[in-house]
Scaffold this motif. Structure first.
Motif, PDB file in Angstrom:
ATOM      1  N   LYS A 160       0.834  -1.204   0.000  1.00 34.45           N
ATOM      2  CA  LYS A 160       0.000   0.000   0.000  1.00 34.45           C
ATOM      3  C   LYS A 160       0.870   1.255   0.000  1.00 34.45           C
ATOM      4  CE  LYS A 160      -3.410   2.415   2.872  1.00 34.45           C
ATOM      5  NZ  LYS A 160      -4.147   2.396   4.163  1.00 34.45           N
ATOM      6  N   GLU A 161       1.938   1.261   0.791  1.00 36.32           N
ATOM      7  CA  GLU A 161       2.841   2.405   0.877  1.00 36.32           C
ATOM      8  C   GLU A 161       3.811   2.376  -0.305  1.00 36.32           C
ATOM      9  OE1 GLU A 161       2.403   0.145   3.167  1.00 36.32           O
ATOM     10  OE2 GLU A 161       1.386   1.139   4.841  1.00 36.32           O
ATOM     11  N   PRO A 162       3.926   3.467  -1.058  1.00 36.27           N
ATOM     12  CA  PRO A 162       4.760   3.471  -2.270  1.00 36.27           C
ATOM     13  C   PRO A 162       6.252   3.384  -1.999  1.00 36.27           C
ATOM     14  CG  PRO A 162       3.918   5.671  -1.831  1.00 36.27           C
ATOM     15  CD  PRO A 162       3.234   4.758  -0.859  1.00 36.27           C
ATOM     16  N   TRP A 163       6.676   3.593  -0.760  1.00 36.21           N
ATOM     17  CA  TRP A 163       8.115   3.508  -0.486  1.00 36.21           C
ATOM     18  C   TRP A 163       8.585   2.070  -0.253  1.00 36.21           C
ATOM     19  CZ3 TRP A 163       4.735   6.421   2.546  1.00 36.21           C
ATOM     20  CH2 TRP A 163       4.327   5.837   3.746  1.00 36.21           C
ATOM     21  N   PHE A 164       7.643   1.131  -0.336  1.00 36.38           N
ATOM     22  CA  PHE A 164       8.029  -0.280  -0.283  1.00 36.38           C
ATOM     23  C   PHE A 164       8.106  -0.837  -1.702  1.00 36.38           C
ATOM     24  CE2 PHE A 164       6.198  -0.085   4.090  1.00 36.38           C
ATOM     25  CZ  PHE A 164       7.346  -0.467   4.768  1.00 36.38           C
ATOM     26  N   ARG A 165       9.015  -1.731  -1.895  1.00 39.08           N
ATOM     27  CA  ARG A 165       9.253  -2.313  -3.210  1.00 39.08           C
ATOM     28  C   ARG A 165       8.271  -3.459  -3.470  1.00 39.08           C
ATOM     29  NH1 ARG A 165      15.154  -3.877  -3.303  1.00 39.08           N
ATOM     30  NH2 ARG A 165      15.343  -1.602  -3.214  1.00 39.08           N
ATOM     31  N   SER A 166       7.774  -3.550  -4.680  1.00 41.96           N
ATOM     32  CA  SER A 166       6.942  -4.695  -5.065  1.00 41.96           C
ATOM     33  C   SER A 166       7.812  -5.946  -5.137  1.00 41.96           C
ATOM     34  CB  SER A 166       6.270  -4.446  -6.415  1.00 41.96           C
ATOM     35  OG  SER A 166       5.399  -3.342  -6.344  1.00 41.96           O
ATOM     36  N   ILE A 167       7.180  -7.080  -4.924  1.00 41.82           N
ATOM     37  CA  ILE A 167       7.925  -8.338  -4.963  1.00 41.82           C
ATOM     38  C   ILE A 167       7.085  -9.393  -5.670  1.00 41.82           C
ATOM     39  CG2 ILE A 167       7.067  -9.066  -2.692  1.00 41.82           C
ATOM     40  CD1 ILE A 167       9.787 -10.433  -2.249  1.00 41.82           C
ATOM     41  N   GLN A 168       7.759 -10.273  -6.365  1.00 42.62           N
ATOM     42  CA  GLN A 168       7.077 -11.340  -7.103  1.00 42.62           C
ATOM     43  C   GLN A 168       7.899 -12.618  -7.013  1.00 42.62           C
ATOM     44  OE1 GLN A 168       5.425 -10.499 -11.070  1.00 42.62           O
ATOM     45  NE2 GLN A 168       6.497 -12.295 -11.833  1.00 42.62           N
ATOM     46  N   LYS A 169       7.202 -13.719  -6.769  1.00 44.29           N
ATOM     47  CA  LYS A 169       7.855 -15.028  -6.713  1.00 44.29           C
ATOM     48  C   LYS A 169       7.063 -16.021  -7.553  1.00 44.29           C
ATOM     49  CE  LYS A 169      10.151 -14.753  -2.190  1.00 44.29           C
ATOM     50  NZ  LYS A 169      10.308 -15.417  -0.863  1.00 44.29           N
ATOM     51  N   THR A 170       7.797 -16.905  -8.228  1.00 42.88           N
ATOM     52  CA  THR A 170       7.173 -17.934  -9.062  1.00 42.88           C
ATOM     53  C   THR A 170       7.749 -19.298  -8.710  1.00 42.88           C
ATOM     54  OG1 THR A 170       6.826 -16.373 -10.884  1.00 42.88           O
ATOM     55  CG2 THR A 170       6.725 -18.715 -11.416  1.00 42.88           C
ATOM     56  N   VAL A 171       6.867 -20.253  -8.512  1.00 42.39           N
ATOM     57  CA  VAL A 171       7.267 -21.635  -8.250  1.00 42.39           C
ATOM     58  C   VAL A 171       6.486 -22.543  -9.201  1.00 42.39           C
ATOM     59  CG1 VAL A 171       7.808 -21.194  -5.825  1.00 42.39           C
ATOM     60  CG2 VAL A 171       5.511 -21.928  -6.456  1.00 42.39           C
ATOM     61  N   THR A 172       6.870 -23.801  -9.259  1.00 41.79           N
ATOM     62  CA  THR A 172       6.138 -24.772 -10.073  1.00 41.79           C
ATOM     63  C   THR A 172       5.346 -25.707  -9.169  1.00 41.79           C
ATOM     64  OG1 THR A 172       8.067 -26.234 -10.129  1.00 41.79           O
ATOM     65  CG2 THR A 172       7.783 -24.716 -11.969  1.00 41.79           C
ATOM     66  N   VAL A 173       4.162 -26.051  -9.629  1.00 46.30           N
ATOM     67  CA  VAL A 173       3.260 -26.906  -8.855  1.00 46.30           C
ATOM     68  C   VAL A 173       2.872 -28.112  -9.712  1.00 46.30           C
ATOM     69  CG1 VAL A 173       1.032 -27.055  -7.696  1.00 46.30           C
ATOM     70  CG2 VAL A 173       2.349 -24.942  -7.590  1.00 46.30           C
ATOM     71  N   PRO A 174       3.020 -29.341  -9.190  1.00 50.33           N
ATOM     72  CA  PRO A 174       2.581 -30.514  -9.957  1.00 50.33           C
ATOM     73  C   PRO A 174       1.061 -30.615  -9.982  1.00 50.33           C
ATOM     74  CG  PRO A 174       3.392 -31.180  -7.799  1.00 50.33           C
ATOM     75  CD  PRO A 174       3.662 -29.711  -7.919  1.00 50.33           C
ATOM     76  N   LEU A 175       0.522 -30.893 -11.149  1.00 56.50           N
ATOM     77  CA  LEU A 175      -0.927 -31.037 -11.300  1.00 56.50           C
ATOM     78  C   LEU A 175      -1.244 -32.399 -11.899  1.00 56.50           C
ATOM     79  CD1 LEU A 175      -3.627 -28.614 -12.366  1.00 56.50           C
ATOM     80  CD2 LEU A 175      -3.291 -30.598 -13.827  1.00 56.50           C
ATOM     81  N   LEU A 176      -2.270 -33.039 -11.361  1.00 55.30           N
ATOM     82  CA  LEU A 176      -2.736 -34.320 -11.876  1.00 55.30           C
ATOM     83  C   LEU A 176      -4.127 -34.138 -12.469  1.00 55.30           C
ATOM     84  CD1 LEU A 176      -1.685 -36.857  -9.089  1.00 55.30           C
ATOM     85  CD2 LEU A 176      -0.582 -36.457 -11.283  1.00 55.30           C
ATOM     86  N   ASN A 177      -4.250 -34.476 -13.741  1.00 54.93           N
ATOM     87  CA  ASN A 177      -5.560 -34.451 -14.390  1.00 54.93           C
ATOM     88  C   ASN A 177      -6.115 -35.866 -14.351  1.00 54.93           C
ATOM     89  OD1 ASN A 177      -7.752 -34.440 -16.220  1.00 54.93           O
ATOM     90  ND2 ASN A 177      -6.898 -32.642 -17.242  1.00 54.93           N
ATOM     91  N   LEU A 178      -7.010 -36.120 -13.400  1.00 55.98           N
ATOM     92  CA  LEU A 178      -7.549 -37.463 -13.219  1.00 55.98           C
ATOM     93  C   LEU A 178      -8.369 -37.903 -14.426  1.00 55.98           C
ATOM     94  CD1 LEU A 178      -8.620 -37.236  -9.473  1.00 55.98           C
ATOM     95  CD2 LEU A 178      -6.479 -38.064 -10.438  1.00 55.98           C
TER      96      LEU A 178
END
Length: 304
Positions: A160-178
């Motif tokens: 919310k406060e503009p003096w903080f830096r945005s952050i982004q993280k990406t991980v992989t998730v296993p998915l099972l299509n039954l």
């Protein structure tokens, strides 16, 4: 160095003092009138949406008469405070079911409230905000048409406060299509049933299984063939052991009752009992001669 929404001053002197000064900072130009002694100053508020990094500020006078303007360059560095993001998610995603992601946003061990959190995975994007403790929790619905394998899960936080830096993280998730996993097996079964129809042949029961087969009680007019031979053997064994075949006894229950008392006659009586089950209840064929030979063997071994 300055942070967004933080103020700073630009100060200077100019001679002659009657010259008008301009300042261009963050793409905005401002005019200043120096004091009588030639001094000037300007308070600047750093914009909220300004990008991080070095920014150039230009300061100079307007030309007047024979005075040649000189432009000065000032460097200003804008920075933001780092943000920490931790989150966890369901270990495996299953198609057409809910997938949960929860986490915490903080800076220097202090929670950041009302930060905008965007969670994107499986073609779906969900937005939420952190609570007073900096935590968040979202649920995504996994579609049924995704392939089995690893899929990216991205969590992005805009404080919310503009003096903080945005952050982004990406991980992989296993998915099972039954659905996709079961489809090949289902099609294979359908194909086999159509091309090669199943031919079921009843499997004869074994003596190790618990039998629920109860032989019909003998009547003079129905005692024919192998059934008559079996009850002939039962009559001999009842006389020999004193153990009667009760109406509630199954073929195997009676066999197990008399087993300790038959000695060598047990083996042929066991074979005859099995033949009875297979003929009467399993629709399998056995020769009457085979059954009669077993009855003869039982009679001889009981006598000895």
């Amino acid at each position: 160095k300055v942070k967004p929404l933080e103020t700073f001053k630009i100060e200077g002197y100019i001679y002659p003092s009657n010259l008008k000064v301009w300042v261009k900072v963050f793409q905005e130009k401002k005019d200043l009138k120096p004091n009588i002694d030639g001094s000037f100053n300007l308070t600047i508020k750093t914009p909220a949406n300004i990008g991080e990094g070095k920014h150039t500020t230009l300061v100079g006078p307007y030309a007047k008469n024979i005075t040649a303007p000189i432009t000065k360059k000032l460097g200003i560095e804008v920075y933001r405070l780092p943000v920490n993001l931790t989150f966890k998610h369901s270990p495996v995603a299953l198609t057409n079911l809910n997938f949960e992601v929860s986490g915490l946003v903080f800076h220097n061990k202090k929670p950041l409230k009302e930060a905008e959190v965007t969670v994107e995975a499986f073609g779906e994007k969900v937005k939420t905000k952190t609570g007073l403790d900096g935590s968040f929790n979202v649920r995504l619905q996994t579609p049924y048409n995704l392939y089995t394998g690893n899929h990216p899960l991205t969590v992005k936080v805009n404080p919310k406060e503009p003096w903080f830096r945005s952050i982004q993280k990406t991980v992989t998730v296993p998915l099972l299509n039954l659905y996709m996993l079961l489809l090949p097996a289902t099609l294979t079964v359908i194909l086999i049933r159509r091309v090669w129809p199943l031919k079921h042949k009843p499997k004869p029961p074994t003596f190790e299984e618990v039998s629920t087969i109860t032989p019909p009680q003998p009547t003079p007019e129905k005692l024919q063939g192998i059934l008559k031979t079996y009850f002939g053997a039962v009559k001999l064994i009842q006389t020999y052991t004193g153990i009667e075949l009760k109406p509630s006894d199954t073929v195997r229950e009676y066999l197990f009752k008399v087993k300790p008392y038959l000695g060598e006659a047990y083996k042929p009586f066991k074979k005859l009992s099995l033949i009875l089950e297979e003929v009467v209840y399993g629709s399998l064929e056995h020769s009457l001669k085979e059954a009669e030979n077993l009855l003869t063997e039982i009679r001889e071994r009981i006598k000895t």
